[in-house]
Design an enzyme around this catalytic site. Structure first.
Site, PDB file in Angstrom:
ATOM      1  N   HIS A 178      77.404 -71.639  51.198  1.00 42.53           N
ATOM      2  CA  HIS A 178      77.390 -72.179  52.558  1.00 42.53           C
ATOM      3  C   HIS A 178      76.480 -71.303  53.405  1.00 42.53           C
ATOM      4  O   HIS A 178      76.431 -70.082  53.227  1.00 42.53           O
ATOM      5  CB  HIS A 178      78.806 -72.167  53.144  1.00 42.53           C
ATOM      6  CG  HIS A 178      78.837 -72.186  54.641  1.00 42.53           C
ATOM      7  ND1 HIS A 178      79.034 -71.048  55.404  1.00 42.53           N
ATOM      8  CD2 HIS A 178      78.680 -73.193  55.520  1.00 42.53           C
ATOM      9  CE1 HIS A 178      78.998 -71.362  56.681  1.00 42.53           C
ATOM     10  NE2 HIS A 178      78.783 -72.657  56.788  1.00 42.53           N
ATOM     11  N   VAL A 206      72.771 -71.433  60.647  1.00 38.37           N
ATOM     12  CA  VAL A 206      72.211 -70.659  61.751  1.00 38.37           C
ATOM     13  C   VAL A 206      72.196 -71.589  62.955  1.00 38.37           C
ATOM     14  O   VAL A 206      71.926 -72.784  62.835  1.00 38.37           O
ATOM     15  CB  VAL A 206      70.799 -70.116  61.453  1.00 38.37           C
ATOM     16  CG1 VAL A 206      70.862 -68.940  60.493  1.00 38.37           C
ATOM     17  CG2 VAL A 206      69.874 -71.192  60.889  1.00 38.37           C
ATOM     18  N   HIS A 211      96.919 -68.552  55.795  1.00 38.04           N
ATOM     19  CA  HIS A 211      98.111 -69.187  55.239  1.00 38.04           C
ATOM     20  C   HIS A 211      98.239 -68.976  53.730  1.00 38.04           C
ATOM     21  O   HIS A 211      99.307 -69.179  53.162  1.00 38.04           O
ATOM     22  CB  HIS A 211      98.123 -70.687  55.565  1.00 38.04           C
ATOM     23  CG  HIS A 211      97.013 -71.458  54.949  1.00 38.04           C
ATOM     24  ND1 HIS A 211      95.695 -71.341  55.363  1.00 38.04           N
ATOM     25  CD2 HIS A 211      96.993 -72.364  53.939  1.00 38.04           C
ATOM     26  CE1 HIS A 211      94.931 -72.140  54.643  1.00 38.04           C
ATOM     27  NE2 HIS A 211      95.693 -72.783  53.774  1.00 38.04           N
TER      28      HIS A 211
END
Length: 301
Positions: A107, A110, A176
């Site tokens: 990934h 900008v 989580h």
């Protein structure tokens, strides 16, 4: 110095072209399709998607340039100084989900944001970075990824890489699950303290180094033989990727809050994914090593 929005816009469009051309070359069998769109509130963008290639199962490289007469309430609640400002947000964001479980997902993004109000100096900043999400870990790949990131940052200060790496480790963390999303890389936001020219130069250095960081890893791993079990683990771990993007990702949340194009915003999600209740890897396996060695913040350079 007043920010040069035109120069940023030109760079981002060029970056989208360069990244798409490089990824098409790495895949060798598939090409990006282009989809331009406009936003009722102002601005638009171009989404480019590649799918079902020999290397890339699904990928997207999005350019967006959105505008608004006022910031949404959800944003001004966090930044009261933006109340009553018009805004422009422009950026390139991409996610690549490979076919082969031994090739990591990557990934990058900008972006540039500017808010303006009559009679006031504009408020602006850059943000972005890139991170790597392996399913099977290799030290060689991790060291190359982080060395490339460090090299891109070095001309702007010896502390930049370490600061942005730590920020990345903190950001790409699933609270989580008490897990890192991957091996990190770079993350930065609200960058303006270097002044416009240097901040823009740092954003360009990071954006333009993404291909140097990722393509050698693709080439090393794309022909590795894999089994059904490897593929099942890849799909299971993709679930963590989806969870992060839907719960925590700032770009996803900002896009949805500002009425962005949902199809482009959710382009980052993997094409196939699986969840399994209360699953744990067998001790001593490569899957277990991903958790014990690679999904732990560490220095790779």
């Amino acid at each position: 110095m007043k920010p040069d929005k035109t120069a940023v816009l030109s760079y981002l469009k060029s970056l989208q072209n360069d990244i798409c051309a490089s990824l098409e070359g790495a895949d060798g069998s598939a090409a990006f399709t282009s989809d331009t769109w406009q936003r009722d509130e102002g601005g638009g963008g171009e989404s480019r998607v590649i799918a079902n290639g020999s290397v890339i199962e699904k990928g997207g490289v999005n350019f967006s340039h959105v505008k608004g007469a006022s910031m949404p309430g959800s944003a001004t609640a966090q930044r009261p100084e933006l109340e009553g400002c018009s805004f422009e947000a422009m950026g390139v964001s991409l996610v690549i989900h490979p076919q082969n479980p031994f090739v990591p997902t990557s990934h990058a993004n900008v972006r540039f944001f500017i808010a303006e109000r009559e009679g006031c100096e504009p408020l602006w900043w850059f943000g972005g970075g890139y991170d790597l999400t392996p399913y099977y870990g290799f030290d060689e790949d991790c060291m190359h990824w982080h060395s490339t990131a460090q090299k891109a940052c070095l001309p702007f200060g010896e502390d930049i890489y370490a600061r942005f790496k730590h920020w990345c480790d903190d950001y790409f963390y699933l609270k989580h699950r008490d897990e890192q999303r991957g091996i990190g890389g770079l993350f930065f936001d609200d960058l303006n303290e270097l002044g416009f020219d240097q901040s823009f130069a740092l954003m360009r250095a990071i954006g333009s180094s993404y291909i140097d960081a990722y393509l050698p890893i693709i080439e090393r791993r794309k022909s590795t033989a894999f089994s059904h079990a490897h593929r099942e683990f890849q799909l299971y771990r993709r679930g963590r990727y989806a969870e992060f993007n839907l719960i925590y990702d700032r770009g996803t949340l900002f896009g949805l809050q500002t009425g962005g194009r949902t199809e482009s915003i959710l382009m980052s999600l993997p094409p196939l994914v699986r969840w399994e209740y209360n699953w744990q890897p067998e001790p001593g396996t490569a899957e277990a090593e991903l958790y014990s060695r690679y999904l732990q913040p560490r220095d790779w350079v």
